[in-house]
Design a protein around this motif. Structure first.
Motif, short mmCIF file in Angstrom:
data_model
loop_
_atom_site.label_atom_id
_atom_site.label_comp_id
_atom_site.label_asym_id
_atom_site.label_seq_id
_atom_site.Cartn_x
_atom_site.Cartn_y
_atom_site.Cartn_z
N PRO A 183 0.80 -1.23 0.00
CA PRO A 183 0.00 0.00 0.00
C PRO A 183 0.84 1.27 0.00
O PRO A 183 0.40 2.31 -0.50
N ARG A 184 2.06 1.21 0.55
CA ARG A 184 2.86 2.43 0.63
C ARG A 184 3.46 2.83 -0.72
O ARG A 184 4.04 3.90 -0.84
N VAL A 185 3.39 1.97 -1.73
CA VAL A 185 4.05 2.26 -2.99
C VAL A 185 3.23 3.27 -3.80
O VAL A 185 2.02 3.13 -3.96
N THR A 186 3.92 4.27 -4.30
CA THR A 186 3.22 5.32 -5.04
C THR A 186 2.83 4.86 -6.43
O THR A 186 3.38 3.88 -6.96
N LEU A 187 1.92 5.62 -7.02
CA LEU A 187 1.54 5.35 -8.42
C LEU A 187 2.78 5.47 -9.31
O LEU A 187 2.97 4.67 -10.23
N LEU A 188 3.63 6.46 -9.01
CA LEU A 188 4.84 6.66 -9.83
C LEU A 188 5.73 5.42 -9.81
O LEU A 188 6.13 4.91 -10.86
N ASP A 189 6.04 4.91 -8.61
CA ASP A 189 6.93 3.75 -8.53
C ASP A 189 6.27 2.51 -9.12
O ASP A 189 6.94 1.65 -9.69
N THR A 190 4.96 2.42 -8.99
CA THR A 190 4.25 1.28 -9.57
C THR A 190 4.34 1.32 -11.09
O THR A 190 4.64 0.32 -11.74
N LEU A 191 4.09 2.50 -11.66
CA LEU A 191 4.17 2.62 -13.12
C LEU A 191 5.59 2.31 -13.61
O LEU A 191 5.78 1.52 -14.53
N ARG A 192 6.58 2.92 -12.96
CA ARG A 192 7.95 2.79 -13.46
C ARG A 192 8.55 1.42 -13.16
O ARG A 192 9.16 0.80 -14.02
N ASN A 193 8.39 0.95 -11.92
CA ASN A 193 9.14 -0.23 -11.48
C ASN A 193 8.39 -1.54 -11.68
O ASN A 193 9.00 -2.60 -11.74
N HIS A 194 7.07 -1.47 -11.70
CA HIS A 194 6.29 -2.70 -11.81
C HIS A 194 5.65 -2.88 -13.17
O HIS A 194 5.44 -3.99 -13.62
N LEU A 195 5.30 -1.77 -13.81
CA LEU A 195 4.55 -1.87 -15.06
C LEU A 195 5.37 -1.40 -16.26
O LEU A 195 4.88 -1.40 -17.38
N ASP A 196 6.60 -0.96 -15.99
CA ASP A 196 7.50 -0.55 -17.07
C ASP A 196 6.95 0.60 -17.90
O ASP A 196 7.21 0.70 -19.10
N VAL A 197 6.18 1.45 -17.26
CA VAL A 197 5.69 2.67 -17.93
C VAL A 197 6.56 3.80 -17.38
O VAL A 197 6.34 4.30 -16.28
N THR A 198 7.58 4.19 -18.13
CA THR A 198 8.63 5.04 -17.56
C THR A 198 8.61 6.47 -18.06
O THR A 198 9.55 7.23 -17.81
N GLY A 199 7.53 6.86 -18.75
CA GLY A 199 7.44 8.25 -19.21
C GLY A 199 7.43 9.21 -18.03
O GLY A 199 8.10 10.25 -18.05
#
Lengths: 215, 290
Positions: free
Chosen positions: A77-93
Protein backbone atom coordinates in the motif's frame (compact mmCIF):
# COMPACT_ATOMS: atom_id res chain seq x y z
CA UNK A 1 17.47 9.29 -8.59
CA UNK A 2 17.72 5.63 -7.76
CA UNK A 3 14.70 3.50 -8.46
CA UNK A 4 16.03 0.78 -6.24
CA UNK A 5 14.09 1.51 -3.02
CA UNK A 6 10.73 1.26 -4.72
CA UNK A 7 11.74 -1.93 -6.45
CA UNK A 8 13.07 -3.53 -3.31
CA UNK A 9 10.38 -2.54 -0.88
CA UNK A 10 7.59 -3.83 -3.01
CA UNK A 11 9.03 -6.93 -4.57
CA UNK A 12 10.63 -8.41 -1.50
CA UNK A 13 7.45 -10.40 -0.96
CA UNK A 14 7.95 -10.89 2.76
CA UNK A 15 8.23 -7.57 4.55
CA UNK A 16 10.03 -7.14 7.84
CA UNK A 17 6.81 -6.43 9.71
CA UNK A 18 5.14 -9.53 8.35
CA UNK A 19 8.21 -11.53 9.12
CA UNK A 20 8.13 -10.38 12.74
CA UNK A 21 4.42 -11.10 12.93
CA UNK A 22 4.92 -14.53 11.46
CA UNK A 23 8.19 -15.54 13.11
CA UNK A 24 7.82 -18.58 15.36
CA UNK A 25 4.75 -19.66 13.50
CA UNK A 26 5.48 -22.67 11.34
CA UNK A 27 2.60 -21.94 9.01
CA UNK A 28 3.83 -18.43 8.34
CA UNK A 29 3.66 -18.77 4.58
CA UNK A 30 0.16 -20.17 4.68
CA UNK A 31 -0.94 -17.37 6.99
CA UNK A 32 0.52 -14.79 4.65
CA UNK A 33 -1.18 -16.37 1.66
CA UNK A 34 -4.43 -16.13 3.59
CA UNK A 35 -3.82 -12.46 4.29
CA UNK A 36 -3.10 -11.72 0.66
CA UNK A 37 -6.31 -13.44 -0.37
CA UNK A 38 -8.38 -11.46 2.13
CA UNK A 39 -6.73 -8.32 0.90
CA UNK A 40 -7.55 -8.99 -2.73
CA UNK A 41 -11.10 -9.74 -1.70
CA UNK A 42 -11.37 -6.48 0.23
CA UNK A 43 -9.93 -4.56 -2.69
CA UNK A 44 -12.56 -5.87 -5.05
CA UNK A 45 -15.43 -6.15 -2.59
CA UNK A 46 -18.65 -4.50 -3.66
CA UNK A 47 -19.72 -1.31 -1.96
CA UNK A 48 -22.68 -2.87 -0.17
CA UNK A 49 -20.41 -4.99 1.98
CA UNK A 50 -20.63 -3.65 5.55
CA UNK A 51 -17.09 -4.05 6.74
CA UNK A 52 -14.07 -2.59 5.00
CA UNK A 53 -10.90 -4.39 6.02
CA UNK A 54 -7.57 -2.70 5.92
CA UNK A 55 -4.99 -4.17 3.58
CA UNK A 56 -1.22 -4.37 3.79
CA UNK A 57 1.46 -3.80 4.77
CA UNK A 58 2.35 -6.69 2.43
CA UNK A 59 1.76 -6.63 -1.32
CA UNK A 60 -1.80 -6.19 -2.54
CA UNK A 61 -3.07 -7.23 -5.96
CA UNK A 62 -4.34 -4.35 -8.03
CA UNK A 63 -5.43 -3.61 -11.57
CA UNK A 64 -4.69 -0.26 -13.15
CA UNK A 65 -6.04 1.19 -16.37
CA UNK A 66 -2.90 2.70 -17.90
CA UNK A 67 -3.08 4.37 -21.31
CA UNK A 68 -6.13 2.29 -22.11
CA UNK A 69 -4.61 -1.06 -21.15
CA UNK A 70 -5.56 -3.08 -18.07
CA UNK A 71 -2.38 -3.82 -16.13
CA UNK A 72 -2.15 -6.11 -13.11
CA UNK A 73 0.51 -6.17 -10.43
CA UNK A 74 1.04 -6.51 -6.69
CA UNK A 75 2.36 -3.66 -4.60
CA UNK A 76 2.50 -2.73 -0.93
CA UNK A 77 0.00 0.00 0.00
CA UNK A 78 2.86 2.43 0.63
CA UNK A 79 4.05 2.26 -2.99
CA UNK A 80 3.22 5.32 -5.04
CA UNK A 81 1.54 5.35 -8.42
CA UNK A 82 4.84 6.66 -9.83
CA UNK A 83 6.93 3.75 -8.53
CA UNK A 84 4.25 1.28 -9.57
CA UNK A 85 4.17 2.62 -13.12
CA UNK A 86 7.95 2.79 -13.46
CA UNK A 87 9.14 -0.23 -11.48
CA UNK A 88 6.29 -2.70 -11.81
CA UNK A 89 4.55 -1.87 -15.06
CA UNK A 90 7.50 -0.55 -17.07
CA UNK A 91 5.69 2.67 -17.93
CA UNK A 92 8.63 5.04 -17.56
CA UNK A 93 7.44 8.25 -19.21
CA UNK A 94 6.68 9.70 -15.78
CA UNK A 95 9.96 10.57 -14.09
CA UNK A 96 11.05 10.35 -10.46
CA UNK A 97 12.87 13.57 -9.56
CA UNK A 98 11.85 15.35 -6.35
CA UNK A 99 9.56 12.56 -5.12
CA UNK A 100 7.80 15.06 -2.86
CA UNK A 101 5.11 16.72 -4.97
CA UNK A 102 7.03 19.78 -6.10
CA UNK A 103 8.78 19.44 -9.47
CA UNK A 104 6.12 17.97 -11.78
CA UNK A 105 8.34 15.45 -13.63
CA UNK A 106 5.99 12.63 -12.51
CA UNK A 107 2.82 14.35 -13.79
CA UNK A 108 0.19 11.93 -15.10
CA UNK A 109 -3.50 12.32 -15.86
CA UNK A 110 -5.89 10.67 -13.42
CA UNK A 111 -9.35 10.67 -14.96
CA UNK A 112 -8.18 13.57 -17.10
CA UNK A 113 -6.83 15.73 -14.25
CA UNK A 114 -3.07 16.30 -13.95
CA UNK A 115 -1.68 14.92 -10.67
CA UNK A 116 1.71 14.20 -9.15
CA UNK A 117 2.11 10.41 -9.36
CA UNK A 118 4.76 10.62 -6.60
CA UNK A 119 2.21 11.74 -4.00
CA UNK A 120 -0.56 9.40 -5.16
CA UNK A 121 -0.68 5.85 -3.86
CA UNK A 122 -1.11 3.18 -6.52
CA UNK A 123 -4.15 1.88 -4.62
CA UNK A 124 -5.83 5.27 -4.97
CA UNK A 125 -5.62 5.03 -8.76
CA UNK A 126 -7.70 1.84 -8.97
CA UNK A 127 -10.83 2.29 -11.04
CA UNK A 128 -9.48 5.50 -12.58
CA UNK A 129 -7.98 6.09 -16.00
CA UNK A 130 -4.24 6.76 -15.80
CA UNK A 131 -2.60 8.47 -18.78
CA UNK A 132 1.10 9.14 -19.13
CA UNK A 133 3.20 10.88 -21.77
CA UNK A 134 3.38 7.56 -23.64
CA UNK A 135 -0.26 8.03 -24.60
CA UNK A 136 0.55 11.20 -26.56
CA UNK A 137 1.87 9.35 -29.56
CA UNK A 138 -0.10 7.27 -32.02
CA UNK A 139 2.28 5.08 -34.02
CA UNK A 140 4.79 7.60 -35.34
CA UNK A 141 2.43 10.53 -35.04
CA UNK A 142 3.02 12.79 -32.05
CA UNK A 143 0.19 14.71 -30.43
CA UNK A 144 0.37 18.42 -31.28
CA UNK A 145 1.78 19.30 -27.82
CA UNK A 146 4.92 17.10 -27.89
CA UNK A 147 5.24 17.89 -31.62
CA UNK A 148 5.42 21.61 -30.76
CA UNK A 149 8.10 20.85 -28.14
CA UNK A 150 10.18 19.09 -30.78
CA UNK A 151 9.72 21.88 -33.30
CA UNK A 152 10.63 24.63 -30.80
CA UNK A 153 13.53 22.58 -29.36
CA UNK A 154 11.88 23.06 -25.97
CA UNK A 155 14.04 20.66 -24.02
CA UNK A 156 17.67 20.33 -23.05
CA UNK A 157 18.27 17.25 -20.89
CA UNK A 158 14.62 16.34 -21.44
CA UNK A 159 13.99 14.77 -18.06
CA UNK A 160 11.22 17.20 -17.08
CA UNK A 161 9.70 17.16 -20.58
CA UNK A 162 7.16 14.32 -20.21
CA UNK A 163 5.70 16.07 -17.13
CA UNK A 164 5.52 19.43 -18.89
CA UNK A 165 3.95 17.84 -21.95
CA UNK A 166 1.27 16.07 -19.90
CA UNK A 167 0.46 19.27 -17.95
CA UNK A 168 0.25 21.31 -21.15
CA UNK A 169 -1.85 18.65 -22.88
CA UNK A 170 -4.28 18.74 -19.92
CA UNK A 171 -4.50 22.53 -20.13
CA UNK A 172 -5.44 22.42 -23.82
CA UNK A 173 -7.92 19.60 -23.16
CA UNK A 174 -9.57 21.71 -20.44
CA UNK A 175 -9.70 24.79 -22.68
CA UNK A 176 -8.81 24.33 -26.36
CA UNK A 177 -8.90 28.11 -26.92
CA UNK A 178 -6.66 28.94 -23.93
CA UNK A 179 -4.23 31.81 -24.42
CA UNK A 180 -0.49 31.67 -23.65
CA UNK A 181 -1.02 33.17 -20.18
CA UNK A 182 -3.49 30.48 -19.17
CA UNK A 183 -1.22 27.73 -20.47
CA UNK A 184 1.72 29.15 -18.52
CA UNK A 185 -0.42 29.22 -15.37
CA UNK A 186 -1.27 25.56 -15.96
CA UNK A 187 2.47 24.77 -15.94
CA UNK A 188 3.01 26.35 -12.52
CA UNK A 189 3.50 22.93 -10.93
CA UNK A 190 6.37 21.94 -13.24
CA UNK A 191 10.02 22.93 -13.01
CA UNK A 192 12.78 22.75 -15.68
CA UNK A 193 16.26 22.94 -14.17
CA UNK A 194 17.84 23.47 -17.60
CA UNK A 195 15.76 26.60 -18.01
CA UNK A 196 14.19 25.90 -21.39
CA UNK A 197 11.23 28.12 -20.56
CA UNK A 198 11.86 30.48 -23.48
CA UNK A 199 11.65 27.64 -25.98
CA UNK A 200 8.55 26.34 -24.22
CA UNK A 201 7.03 29.79 -24.67
CA UNK A 202 7.75 29.47 -28.40
CA UNK A 203 5.98 26.10 -28.40
CA UNK A 204 3.02 27.58 -26.50
CA UNK A 205 2.82 30.54 -28.92
CA UNK A 206 2.79 28.15 -31.88
CA UNK A 207 0.04 26.03 -30.27
CA UNK A 208 -2.01 29.12 -29.40
CA UNK A 209 -1.36 30.44 -32.93
CA UNK A 210 -0.07 33.78 -31.67
CA UNK A 211 3.11 35.65 -32.48
CA UNK A 212 5.57 35.98 -29.62
CA UNK A 213 6.79 39.45 -28.81
CA UNK A 214 10.55 39.55 -28.71
CA UNK A 215 11.63 39.98 -25.12
CA UNK B 1 8.40 5.21 3.02
CA UNK B 2 7.74 3.15 6.12
CA UNK B 3 5.28 0.31 5.84
CA UNK B 4 1.61 1.20 6.07
CA UNK B 5 -1.79 -0.43 5.91
CA UNK B 6 -4.50 1.06 3.71
CA UNK B 7 -8.27 1.01 3.83
CA UNK B 8 -10.88 2.75 1.70
CA UNK B 9 -14.17 2.59 3.60
CA UNK B 10 -17.44 3.56 1.93
CA UNK B 11 -19.30 4.72 5.04
CA UNK B 12 -18.66 7.11 7.91
CA UNK B 13 -19.27 4.35 10.48
CA UNK B 14 -16.52 2.24 8.98
CA UNK B 15 -14.23 5.25 8.65
CA UNK B 16 -14.54 6.32 12.28
CA UNK B 17 -13.97 2.72 13.44
CA UNK B 18 -10.82 2.49 11.30
CA UNK B 19 -9.61 5.92 12.42
CA UNK B 20 -9.92 4.86 16.06
CA UNK B 21 -7.12 2.34 15.50
CA UNK B 22 -3.64 3.16 16.68
CA UNK B 23 -1.59 5.09 14.15
CA UNK B 24 -4.54 5.64 11.79
CA UNK B 25 -4.56 8.79 9.68
CA UNK B 26 -7.18 10.17 7.33
CA UNK B 27 -6.13 10.37 3.67
CA UNK B 28 -7.90 12.75 1.30
CA UNK B 29 -5.71 14.25 -1.45
CA UNK B 30 -2.51 13.09 0.22
CA UNK B 31 -0.51 16.08 -1.03
CA UNK B 32 0.68 16.86 2.51
CA UNK B 33 0.23 13.50 4.24
CA UNK B 34 2.09 11.23 1.81
CA UNK B 35 5.13 13.53 1.81
CA UNK B 36 5.04 13.83 5.61
CA UNK B 37 4.82 10.07 6.15
CA UNK B 38 7.65 9.46 3.68
CA UNK B 39 9.84 12.03 5.44
CA UNK B 40 8.89 10.72 8.91
CA UNK B 41 7.33 14.04 9.86
CA UNK B 42 4.03 12.36 10.71
CA UNK B 43 3.62 8.89 12.09
CA UNK B 44 1.11 6.67 10.34
CA UNK B 45 0.47 2.95 10.42
CA UNK B 46 -2.86 2.94 8.63
CA UNK B 47 -4.05 5.36 5.95
CA UNK B 48 -7.81 5.59 5.76
CA UNK B 49 -8.70 6.81 2.26
CA UNK B 50 -11.89 8.86 2.57
CA UNK B 51 -12.59 9.47 -1.09
CA UNK B 52 -15.16 6.65 -1.41
CA UNK B 53 -17.44 8.19 1.22
CA UNK B 54 -20.32 10.10 -0.38
CA UNK B 55 -20.72 12.68 2.41
CA UNK B 56 -17.10 13.76 2.04
CA UNK B 57 -17.50 14.35 -1.70
CA UNK B 58 -20.57 16.58 -1.40
CA UNK B 59 -20.39 20.15 -2.66
CA UNK B 60 -23.74 21.92 -2.75
CA UNK B 61 -25.22 25.35 -2.19
CA UNK B 62 -28.70 26.20 -1.06
CA UNK B 63 -29.93 29.73 -0.35
CA UNK B 64 -31.33 28.65 3.03
CA UNK B 65 -28.75 26.09 4.05
CA UNK B 66 -25.62 27.77 2.73
CA UNK B 67 -22.64 25.87 1.37
CA UNK B 68 -21.89 22.27 2.32
CA UNK B 69 -18.29 21.50 1.42
CA UNK B 70 -17.31 17.83 1.82
CA UNK B 71 -13.93 17.36 3.48
CA UNK B 72 -12.48 15.37 0.55
CA UNK B 73 -13.66 17.63 -2.31
CA UNK B 74 -10.57 18.61 -4.32
CA UNK B 75 -9.65 22.28 -4.74
CA UNK B 76 -10.32 22.40 -8.47
CA UNK B 77 -13.97 21.45 -7.95
CA UNK B 78 -14.36 24.21 -5.37
CA UNK B 79 -12.62 26.85 -7.49
CA UNK B 80 -14.81 25.96 -10.49
CA UNK B 81 -18.09 25.91 -8.56
CA UNK B 82 -20.30 28.81 -9.72
CA UNK B 83 -21.82 29.40 -6.26
CA UNK B 84 -18.40 29.50 -4.63
CA UNK B 85 -17.18 32.02 -7.19
CA UNK B 86 -20.27 34.18 -6.85
CA UNK B 87 -21.14 33.91 -3.16
CA UNK B 88 -17.92 32.88 -1.39
CA UNK B 89 -15.19 34.42 -3.57
CA UNK B 90 -12.72 34.56 -0.65
CA UNK B 91 -12.81 30.75 -0.46
CA UNK B 92 -12.34 30.60 -4.24
CA UNK B 93 -9.31 32.92 -3.93
CA UNK B 94 -7.76 30.63 -1.31
CA UNK B 95 -8.22 27.28 -3.06
CA UNK B 96 -6.98 28.69 -6.38
CA UNK B 97 -3.70 29.63 -4.65
CA UNK B 98 -2.93 26.27 -3.05
CA UNK B 99 0.11 24.66 -4.69
CA UNK B 100 -0.14 24.38 -8.47
CA UNK B 101 -2.50 22.68 -10.88
CA UNK B 102 -1.44 19.13 -9.91
CA UNK B 103 -1.89 19.88 -6.20
CA UNK B 104 -5.32 21.41 -6.82
CA UNK B 105 -6.42 18.24 -8.65
CA UNK B 106 -5.95 16.29 -5.43
CA UNK B 107 -5.72 18.54 -2.36
CA UNK B 108 -8.91 19.20 -0.39
CA UNK B 109 -9.94 22.05 1.88
CA UNK B 110 -10.75 19.46 4.56
CA UNK B 111 -7.18 18.21 4.32
CA UNK B 112 -5.81 21.75 4.32
CA UNK B 113 -7.68 22.37 7.58
CA UNK B 114 -6.75 19.05 9.22
CA UNK B 115 -3.08 19.48 8.25
CA UNK B 116 -3.34 22.60 10.43
CA UNK B 117 -0.50 24.59 8.91
CA UNK B 118 -0.54 28.14 10.32
CA UNK B 119 0.00 29.26 6.70
CA UNK B 120 -2.82 27.16 5.14
CA UNK B 121 -4.35 29.19 2.33
CA UNK B 122 -7.96 28.08 2.72
CA UNK B 123 -8.35 28.65 6.47
CA UNK B 124 -8.38 32.48 6.84
CA UNK B 125 -11.20 32.75 4.27
CA UNK B 126 -13.15 29.94 5.98
CA UNK B 127 -12.85 31.75 9.31
CA UNK B 128 -13.80 35.12 7.80
CA UNK B 129 -16.83 33.49 6.16
CA UNK B 130 -17.98 32.08 9.50
CA UNK B 131 -17.49 28.42 8.51
CA UNK B 132 -18.06 25.55 10.95
CA UNK B 133 -16.49 22.12 10.90
CA UNK B 134 -18.86 19.15 11.16
CA UNK B 135 -17.10 16.27 12.90
CA UNK B 136 -18.19 12.62 13.05
CA UNK B 137 -17.25 10.71 16.20
CA UNK B 138 -16.99 6.93 16.75
CA UNK B 139 -20.12 7.04 18.91
CA UNK B 140 -22.06 8.30 15.92
CA UNK B 141 -22.66 11.87 17.06
CA UNK B 142 -21.94 15.02 15.09
CA UNK B 143 -19.99 17.90 16.60
CA UNK B 144 -20.07 21.41 15.21
CA UNK B 145 -16.98 23.55 15.79
CA UNK B 146 -16.22 27.05 14.46
CA UNK B 147 -13.20 26.78 12.15
CA UNK B 148 -11.22 29.32 14.23
CA UNK B 149 -11.30 26.79 17.11
CA UNK B 150 -10.35 23.75 15.00
CA UNK B 151 -6.56 24.14 14.88
CA UNK B 152 -4.80 24.01 18.25
CA UNK B 153 -1.19 24.47 17.12
CA UNK B 154 1.07 23.88 14.12
CA UNK B 155 -0.03 20.49 12.70
CA UNK B 156 -2.46 19.92 15.57
CA UNK B 157 -6.27 19.95 15.66
CA UNK B 158 -9.03 19.23 18.13
CA UNK B 159 -9.76 15.90 16.40
CA UNK B 160 -9.43 12.92 18.73
CA UNK B 161 -8.96 9.23 17.85
CA UNK B 162 -11.70 8.04 15.52
CA UNK B 163 -12.95 11.56 14.88
CA UNK B 164 -13.35 12.68 11.32
CA UNK B 165 -14.02 16.00 9.63
CA UNK B 166 -17.07 15.29 7.44
CA UNK B 167 -17.75 18.65 5.89
CA UNK B 168 -17.49 22.36 6.32
CA UNK B 169 -20.62 24.39 6.57
CA UNK B 170 -20.63 28.00 5.40
CA UNK B 171 -23.73 30.03 6.30
CA UNK B 172 -25.64 31.68 3.44
CA UNK B 173 -24.01 35.02 2.62
CA UNK B 174 -25.69 38.12 4.04
CA UNK B 175 -27.22 40.60 1.58
CA UNK B 176 -24.66 43.02 0.09
CA UNK B 177 -21.74 40.94 1.29
CA UNK B 178 -18.55 39.58 -0.20
CA UNK B 179 -15.17 38.20 0.75
CA UNK B 180 -11.54 38.02 -0.35
CA UNK B 181 -8.29 36.23 0.48
CA UNK B 182 -4.83 37.58 -0.29
CA UNK B 183 -1.44 36.18 0.50
CA UNK B 184 2.09 37.39 0.06
CA UNK B 185 4.72 35.05 -1.38
CA UNK B 186 7.92 35.85 -3.29
CA UNK B 187 6.75 33.82 -6.30
CA UNK B 188 3.40 33.26 -7.94
CA UNK B 189 2.67 29.65 -7.02
CA UNK B 190 3.96 26.49 -5.30
CA UNK B 191 5.00 28.45 -2.22
CA UNK B 192 3.96 28.96 1.38
CA UNK B 193 2.34 32.18 2.56
CA UNK B 194 4.55 34.72 4.33
CA UNK B 195 1.26 36.26 5.43
CA UNK B 196 -2.31 35.47 4.36
CA UNK B 197 -5.41 37.58 5.06
CA UNK B 198 -9.06 36.57 4.66
CA UNK B 199 -11.88 39.09 5.00
CA UNK B 200 -15.66 38.99 4.71
CA UNK B 201 -17.89 42.02 5.00
CA UNK B 202 -21.51 43.07 4.54
CA UNK B 203 -22.85 46.52 3.73
CA UNK B 204 -26.23 48.08 4.51
CA UNK B 205 -28.93 48.20 1.85
CA UNK B 206 -27.88 51.52 0.33
CA UNK B 207 -24.26 50.41 0.59
CA UNK B 208 -23.13 53.44 2.53
CA UNK B 209 -21.85 51.68 5.63
CA UNK B 210 -20.50 48.38 6.83
CA UNK B 211 -22.89 46.15 8.81
CA UNK B 212 -20.27 43.65 9.91
CA UNK B 213 -16.82 42.46 8.96
CA UNK B 214 -14.68 39.46 9.92
CA UNK B 215 -10.93 39.38 9.41
CA UNK B 216 -8.65 36.35 9.82
CA UNK B 217 -4.87 36.10 9.47
CA UNK B 218 -2.61 33.27 8.30
CA UNK B 219 1.09 32.62 9.01
CA UNK B 220 1.30 35.12 11.87
CA UNK B 221 0.63 32.80 14.80
CA UNK B 222 0.68 29.13 15.80
CA UNK B 223 -2.74 28.74 14.16
CA UNK B 224 -4.72 30.88 11.70
CA UNK B 225 -6.14 33.73 13.79
CA UNK B 226 -9.52 35.43 13.90
CA UNK B 227 -8.96 39.08 14.84
CA UNK B 228 -12.43 40.08 16.08
CA UNK B 229 -11.55 43.63 17.18
CA UNK B 230 -10.32 44.55 13.71
CA UNK B 231 -13.58 43.41 12.13
CA UNK B 232 -15.74 44.97 14.84
CA UNK B 233 -14.07 48.37 14.31
CA UNK B 234 -15.56 48.47 10.80
CA UNK B 235 -19.19 47.96 11.85
CA UNK B 236 -21.24 51.09 11.15
CA UNK B 237 -18.32 52.76 9.34
CA UNK B 238 -18.44 53.98 5.72
CA UNK B 239 -15.21 52.04 4.98
CA UNK B 240 -13.26 55.14 4.10
CA UNK B 241 -9.45 54.87 4.00
CA UNK B 242 -9.21 55.93 7.64
CA UNK B 243 -11.55 53.07 8.65
CA UNK B 244 -9.46 50.55 6.73
CA UNK B 245 -6.32 51.98 8.35
CA UNK B 246 -7.85 51.53 11.80
CA UNK B 247 -8.81 47.89 11.07
CA UNK B 248 -5.31 47.23 9.72
CA UNK B 249 -3.71 48.62 12.90
CA UNK B 250 -5.95 46.50 15.13
CA UNK B 251 -5.13 43.39 13.08
CA UNK B 252 -1.41 44.16 13.34
CA UNK B 253 -1.76 44.51 17.11
CA UNK B 254 -3.37 41.06 17.39
CA UNK B 255 -0.93 39.26 15.08
CA UNK B 256 1.64 37.01 16.78
CA UNK B 257 4.30 36.67 14.08
CA UNK B 258 7.65 34.95 14.43
CA UNK B 259 10.81 35.45 12.38
CA UNK B 260 11.82 32.59 10.11
CA UNK B 261 13.28 32.00 6.66
CA UNK B 262 10.16 33.40 5.00
CA UNK B 263 10.24 36.76 6.77
CA UNK B 264 10.97 38.60 9.99
CA UNK B 265 8.28 39.25 12.57
CA UNK B 266 8.40 42.99 11.79
CA UNK B 267 8.05 42.37 8.08
CA UNK B 268 5.11 40.05 8.65
CA UNK B 269 3.41 42.62 10.87
CA UNK B 270 3.88 45.24 8.15
CA UNK B 271 2.40 42.85 5.58
CA UNK B 272 -0.65 42.24 7.79
CA UNK B 273 -1.45 45.95 7.58
CA UNK B 274 -0.97 46.11 3.81
CA UNK B 275 -2.93 42.94 3.05
CA UNK B 276 -5.84 43.71 5.40
CA UNK B 277 -6.44 47.02 3.62
CA UNK B 278 -6.06 45.48 0.15
CA UNK B 279 -8.33 42.52 0.93
CA UNK B 280 -10.99 44.84 2.37
CA UNK B 281 -10.84 47.02 -0.78
CA UNK B 282 -11.25 43.92 -2.98
CA UNK B 283 -14.24 42.65 -0.98
CA UNK B 284 -15.78 46.12 -1.04
CA UNK B 285 -15.30 46.32 -4.80
CA UNK B 286 -16.90 42.89 -5.17
CA UNK B 287 -20.02 44.01 -3.26
CA UNK B 288 -20.32 47.18 -5.30
CA UNK B 289 -19.49 45.58 -8.62
CA UNK B 290 -21.74 42.56 -8.13
Amino acid sequence: MSDAPGRNDSRAGLSRRQFLKGSGVTAATAALAGTAEAVVQAATADKTKEKTESMGPGPVALTLDVNGAKMETKVEPRVTLLDTLRNHLDVTGCKRVCDRGTCGACTVLLDGKPVYACTTLALEAQGKKVRTAESLVDGDKLDKVPAAFVKADAQQCGFCTPGFVVSMYAAFQANPSAGPGEIEDALSGNICRCGTYEQMRDAIAALCKVKRKEA
Amino acid sequence: MKEIDYAAPATLTEATALLARKGARALAGGTDLIVQVRENRRDAELLVDLKNIAELNTLRFDAKEGLVLGAAVPCYRIAEHPDVRKRYPGLGDGVALIGGVQIQSRASVGGNLCNASPAADSIPALIALGASAVIATPSGTRDLIPVEKFCTGPGRTILGPGELLVHLHLPPPAPNSSSAYLRFIPRKEMDIAVVGVGVALALNDNRTACVFARIALGAVGPTPLLVPEAGAALAGRPLAEADLERAAELAQAQALPISDMRGSADYRRHLVGVLVKRALRIALQRVKGG
